[in-house]
Design an enzyme around this catalytic site. Structure first.
Site, PDB file in Angstrom:
ATOM      1  N   THR A   1       3.688  -6.168  -3.166  1.00 20.00           N
ATOM      2  CA  THR A   1       4.703  -6.325  -4.205  1.00 20.00           C
ATOM      3  C   THR A   1       5.649  -7.438  -3.769  1.00 20.00           C
ATOM      4  O   THR A   1       5.617  -7.894  -2.633  1.00 20.00           O
ATOM      5  CB  THR A   1       5.514  -5.037  -4.417  1.00 20.00           C
ATOM      6  OG1 THR A   1       6.316  -4.795  -3.240  1.00 20.00           O
ATOM      7  CG2 THR A   1       4.620  -3.838  -4.652  1.00 20.00           C
TER       8      THR A   1
ATOM      9  N   ALA B   1       6.364  -4.385   0.997  1.00 24.72           N
ATOM     10  CA  ALA B   1       7.637  -4.405   0.270  1.00 24.72           C
ATOM     11  C   ALA B   1       8.511  -5.490   0.891  1.00 24.72           C
ATOM     12  O   ALA B   1       8.675  -5.526   2.115  1.00 24.72           O
ATOM     13  CB  ALA B   1       8.322  -3.047   0.344  1.00 24.72           C
TER      14      ALA B   1
ATOM     15  N   ILE C   1       6.531  -4.719   5.919  1.00 20.00           N
ATOM     16  CA  ILE C   1       7.688  -5.502   5.494  1.00 20.00           C
ATOM     17  C   ILE C   1       7.296  -6.951   5.239  1.00 20.00           C
ATOM     18  O   ILE C   1       6.831  -7.654   6.143  1.00 20.00           O
ATOM     19  CB  ILE C   1       8.811  -5.441   6.546  1.00 20.00           C
ATOM     20  CG1 ILE C   1       9.163  -3.988   6.874  1.00 20.00           C
ATOM     21  CG2 ILE C   1      10.036  -6.208   6.057  1.00 20.00           C
ATOM     22  CD1 ILE C   1       9.622  -3.170   5.684  1.00 20.00           C
ATOM     23  N   LYS C   2       7.500  -7.405   3.997  1.00 26.55           N
ATOM     24  CA  LYS C   2       7.246  -8.808   3.670  1.00 26.55           C
ATOM     25  C   LYS C   2       8.464  -9.642   4.050  1.00 26.55           C
ATOM     26  O   LYS C   2       9.590  -9.343   3.653  1.00 26.55           O
ATOM     27  CB  LYS C   2       6.947  -8.979   2.182  1.00 26.55           C
ATOM     28  CG  LYS C   2       5.541  -8.596   1.798  1.00 26.55           C
ATOM     29  CD  LYS C   2       5.277  -8.844   0.330  1.00 26.55           C
ATOM     30  CE  LYS C   2       4.895 -10.272   0.058  1.00 26.55           C
ATOM     31  NZ  LYS C   2       4.493 -10.472  -1.354  1.00 26.55           N
ATOM     32  N   ILE C   3       8.203 -10.684   4.808  1.00 27.48           N
ATOM     33  CA  ILE C   3       9.250 -11.562   5.323  1.00 27.48           C
ATOM     34  C   ILE C   3       8.927 -12.998   4.915  1.00 27.48           C
ATOM     35  O   ILE C   3       7.790 -13.446   5.094  1.00 27.48           O
ATOM     36  CB  ILE C   3       9.309 -11.486   6.867  1.00 27.48           C
ATOM     37  CG1 ILE C   3       9.545 -10.050   7.353  1.00 27.48           C
ATOM     38  CG2 ILE C   3      10.348 -12.450   7.426  1.00 27.48           C
ATOM     39  CD1 ILE C   3      10.949  -9.566   7.234  1.00 27.48           C
TER      40      ILE C   3
END
Length: 215
Positions: free
Chosen positions: A27, A56, A82-84
């Site tokens: 997402t 996310a 965790i999207k960074i």
């Protein structure tokens, strides 16, 4: 190659999951915004549907705030990744989160150099964007090939998620090149199911069956 679905629409996720073809979800803030719902509620609902990595994305641009957001997001479910964003601040956050054994997906990758740096910082996944490169006259598939080669030569364990997929041909080419994962919009997954000769074949089978006596 594993398939993830790239959406925040829970109905699309359910449909894809029911077909047995996906094992993860990606997402981003734009996809969440389209749903018009609370961010954490959507993410939690997704984790209830798919038993696999759920990416996310953090909103902050400063590494300490990214880390703070990440620590809160992983409380939602053990499968949260965790999207960074691929920035210098993002790499700092990835390093810290990696040391805390929090999985990360470095996004907005547009070069092999960026992918290499993200992997070195400790990223669990890197997400090169094919379609957006194609949009500006560059070769997104070539980027996947370069990253796959570098990671193999250097024995890098970071997984490649081919992102910004625009059609079935992107998925097939990424699979042929050895991408670990492709994250695919629902409409492209549907397109992959279809072929005109399949429809013609089904129509012919049904017509022939009608002529069978004493069924």
């Amino acid at each position: 190659m594993k398939l993830f679905i790239d959406t925040a629409n829970v109905d699309e996720i359910r449909k894809a999951n029911d077909m047995g073809i996906i094992c993860g979800v990606t997402t981003n803030p734009s996809l969440i915004a389209k749903e018009g719902r609370n961010f954490k509620e959507v993410v939690k609902e997704i984790t209830d549907i798919v038993d696999g990595p759920i990416s996310a994305e953090v909103i902050s641009l400063e590494w300490k705030e990214m880390v703070k957001e990440a620590r809160e997001l992983v409380k939602i479910h053990k499968n949260i990744v965790i999207k960074i964003p691929m920035t210098q601040e993002g790499l700092k956050a990835v390093k810290v989160l990696s040391q805390e054994e929090i999985k990360t997906n470095v996004t907005l990758i547009f070069s092999a150099a960026q992918a290499l740096l993200a992997a070195k910082a400790g990223a669990s996944y890197v997400s090169p964007f094919l379609g957006r490169l194609d949009d500006v006259g560059m070769d997104g598939i070539k980027l996947i090939e370069e990253i796959v080669t570098i990671f193999k030569v250097q024995n890098i364990v970071t997984e490649i998620i081919a992102a910004s997929i625009r059609g079935p041909i992107h998925v097939v080419k990424c699979a042929a090149l050895g991408s670990h994962i492709a994250t695919v919009p629902y409409k492209v997954l549907v397109q992959m199911c279809k072929h005109p000769l399949t429809d013609i074949g089904i129509e012919r089978f049904l017509k022939d069956w009608e002529s069978v006596p004493d069924k």
